[in-house]
Scaffold this motif. Structure first.
Motif, mmCIF file in Angstrom:
data_model
loop_
_atom_site.group_PDB
_atom_site.id
_atom_site.type_symbol
_atom_site.label_atom_id
_atom_site.label_comp_id
_atom_site.label_asym_id
_atom_site.label_seq_id
_atom_site.Cartn_x
_atom_site.Cartn_y
_atom_site.Cartn_z
ATOM 1 N N LEU A 1 28.013 87.183 64.636
ATOM 2 C CA LEU A 1 27.269 86.299 63.697
ATOM 3 C C LEU A 1 27.403 85.010 64.375
ATOM 4 O O LEU A 1 26.328 84.276 64.324
ATOM 5 C CB LEU A 1 27.935 86.384 62.179
ATOM 6 C CG LEU A 1 27.108 85.623 61.013
ATOM 7 C CD1 LEU A 1 25.815 85.968 60.761
ATOM 8 C CD2 LEU A 1 28.414 85.408 59.882
ATOM 9 N N LEU A 2 28.370 84.577 64.713
ATOM 10 C CA LEU A 2 28.632 82.839 65.266
ATOM 11 C C LEU A 2 27.643 82.750 66.343
ATOM 12 O O LEU A 2 27.205 81.728 66.800
ATOM 13 C CB LEU A 2 29.935 82.665 65.415
ATOM 14 C CG LEU A 2 30.941 82.015 64.266
ATOM 15 C CD1 LEU A 2 30.214 80.726 64.105
ATOM 16 C CD2 LEU A 2 30.672 82.880 62.955
ATOM 17 N N ASN A 3 27.417 84.114 67.293
ATOM 18 C CA ASN A 3 26.878 83.984 68.438
ATOM 19 C C ASN A 3 25.228 83.900 68.299
ATOM 20 O O ASN A 3 24.581 83.885 69.372
ATOM 21 C CB ASN A 3 27.214 84.983 69.400
ATOM 22 C CG ASN A 3 27.867 84.564 70.446
ATOM 23 O OD1 ASN A 3 28.441 83.386 70.532
ATOM 24 N ND2 ASN A 3 28.207 85.270 71.725
ATOM 25 N N LEU A 4 24.941 84.120 67.130
ATOM 26 C CA LEU A 4 23.388 84.134 66.620
ATOM 27 C C LEU A 4 22.902 82.690 66.965
ATOM 28 O O LEU A 4 21.685 82.693 67.350
ATOM 29 C CB LEU A 4 23.349 84.560 65.292
ATOM 30 C CG LEU A 4 23.302 85.733 64.720
ATOM 31 C CD1 LEU A 4 23.142 86.166 63.345
ATOM 32 C CD2 LEU A 4 22.333 86.839 65.782
ATOM 33 N N TYR A 5 23.642 81.761 67.035
ATOM 34 C CA TYR A 5 23.303 80.384 67.369
ATOM 35 C C TYR A 5 23.583 80.106 68.666
ATOM 36 O O TYR A 5 24.665 80.153 69.213
ATOM 37 C CB TYR A 5 23.867 79.538 66.572
ATOM 38 C CG TYR A 5 23.464 78.028 67.064
ATOM 39 C CD1 TYR A 5 22.190 77.418 66.982
ATOM 40 C CD2 TYR A 5 24.363 77.324 67.670
ATOM 41 C CE1 TYR A 5 21.701 76.281 67.430
ATOM 42 C CE2 TYR A 5 24.129 76.110 68.083
ATOM 43 C CZ TYR A 5 22.796 75.412 68.004
ATOM 44 O OH TYR A 5 22.476 74.219 68.707
ATOM 45 N N MET A 6 22.636 79.984 69.749
ATOM 46 C CA MET A 6 22.811 79.592 70.846
ATOM 47 C C MET A 6 21.694 78.405 71.502
ATOM 48 O O MET A 6 20.550 78.403 70.715
ATOM 49 C CB MET A 6 22.430 80.760 71.960
ATOM 50 C CG MET A 6 23.458 81.805 71.865
ATOM 51 S SD MET A 6 25.116 81.188 72.947
ATOM 52 C CE MET A 6 25.903 82.915 72.713
#
Length: 325
Positions: A136-141
């Motif tokens: 979930l946190l890695n959805l933002y790149m």
């Protein structure tokens, strides 16, 4: 002290995983946070791959540990036998990333001396929560396309500088360290390839391979350029034999760009070939060998340009296929 984005995402994922696991009254709730820490990847794709691999790995670990603890007992010896089997199987099926984290979860079975469905559910929930928040946190790149475009500009400028150095040192002993410049450029291109791979792995729907292909093409070109530099060191001919080659290299420097497919340069190379064919034959062995090196240099230069031409054709074809889908 600089705190990077990945560090922030790792900390947030760990906190959220531990809070959720605690709210669900799961046993060993802090383990969910540790799993999250170990599961935050560099790209979206790596995070998804890690999540799936660790869930599969947990299934294998649970089955193997059940056999070991049931047959040998809930003790260190059984855990050692489990590790021998689990590490071997994980290595065979390329699931080594899950060895440490799943072995920690297996110790929960050993401490509880149980394989009840509630405990198995507990372990799979810990894993799911940990890898879930990491994903979930890695959805933002951050979008690194601007960085890739800047690297392209820098690489092309370096190519122009090396080609300009060739113009200056043509038919004389090169004083510039062009070979070292080629090696530096190769390292810079490799860095661009790594960025391009990261960019590609952060795309969910697009299969934009342009940047990976671009840097791969430039990497091949710089190797060819290095061969040309080595040939240049031994070329000593009459100035009349390079008077047509020098403008060709200068034109290449002026027009060297991502959008240039090289077709015009190839036409000029063929024209230089024709001029060389009309030249008188060499008079002695030394002149013959120098002419041979000059011809080889021109051949290498033609291959150098053809690499870009083929790349442009393949990208154009790929774009047509994508547009027709």
């Amino acid at each position: 002290m600089k705190i990077g984005l990945r560090t922030v995402k790792t900390a947030v994922a760990a906190v959220l995983a531990m809070l959720l696991a605690g709210a669900l009254n799961l046993l060993y709730a802090p383990s969910a946070g540790i799993i999250a820490v170990l599961s935050v990847g560099n790209t979206k794709k790596s995070s998804v791959d890690t999540a799936l691999a660790r869930l599969i790995s947990l299934g294998i670990a649970t089955s193997l540990s059940f056999l070991c603890f049931t047959l040998i007992g809930y003790n260190a010896l059984a855990f050692g036998v489990y590790l021998l089997l689990f590490i071997s199987i994980s290595a065979k099926f390329q699931l080594t990333d899950g060895i440490v984290v799943n072995s920690v979860l297996v110790t929960h079975y050993m401490m509880e001396e149980s394989y009840s469905w509630l405990l198995i559910k507990n372990e799979f929930l810990l894993m799911t929560i940990g890898v879930g928040f990491a994903l979930l946190l890695n959805l933002y790149m951050p979008d690194i396309e601007k960085q890739l475009k800047q690297k392209q500009l820098n690489i092309e400028e370096n190519f122009r500088e090396i080609l300009s150095g060739m113009v200056r040192t043509l038919n004389q002993n090169p004083k510039e360290m062009l070979d070292k410049e080629c090696q530096k450029l190769l390292i810079f291109i490799r860095q661009g390839q790594q960025k391009a791979q990261m960019y590609q792995e952060n795309q969910w729907q697009r299969t934009d391979v342009y940047y990976e292909e671009y840097f791969s093409m430039r990497r091949t070109q710089v190797r060819m350029l290095s061969d040309m530099v080595n040939l240049l060191k031994d070329i000593e001919v009459e100035e009349t034999l390079v008077e047509n080659l020098r403008p060709l290299l200068e034109f290449t420097v002026e027009t060297f760009h991502e959008a240039n497919d090289g077709t015009e340069i190839l036409k000029r190379i063929d024209a230089v070939y024709e001029i060389y064919r009309m030249k008188p034959l060499p008079q002695d062995r030394e002149e013959f060998e120098n002419r041979a090196r000059l011809f080889q240099f021109l051949q290498s230069f033609k291959s150098f340009i053809e690499i870009k031409t083929e790349f442009s054709k393949s990208i154009a074809k790929l774009n047509e296929e994508t547009a027709s889908e």
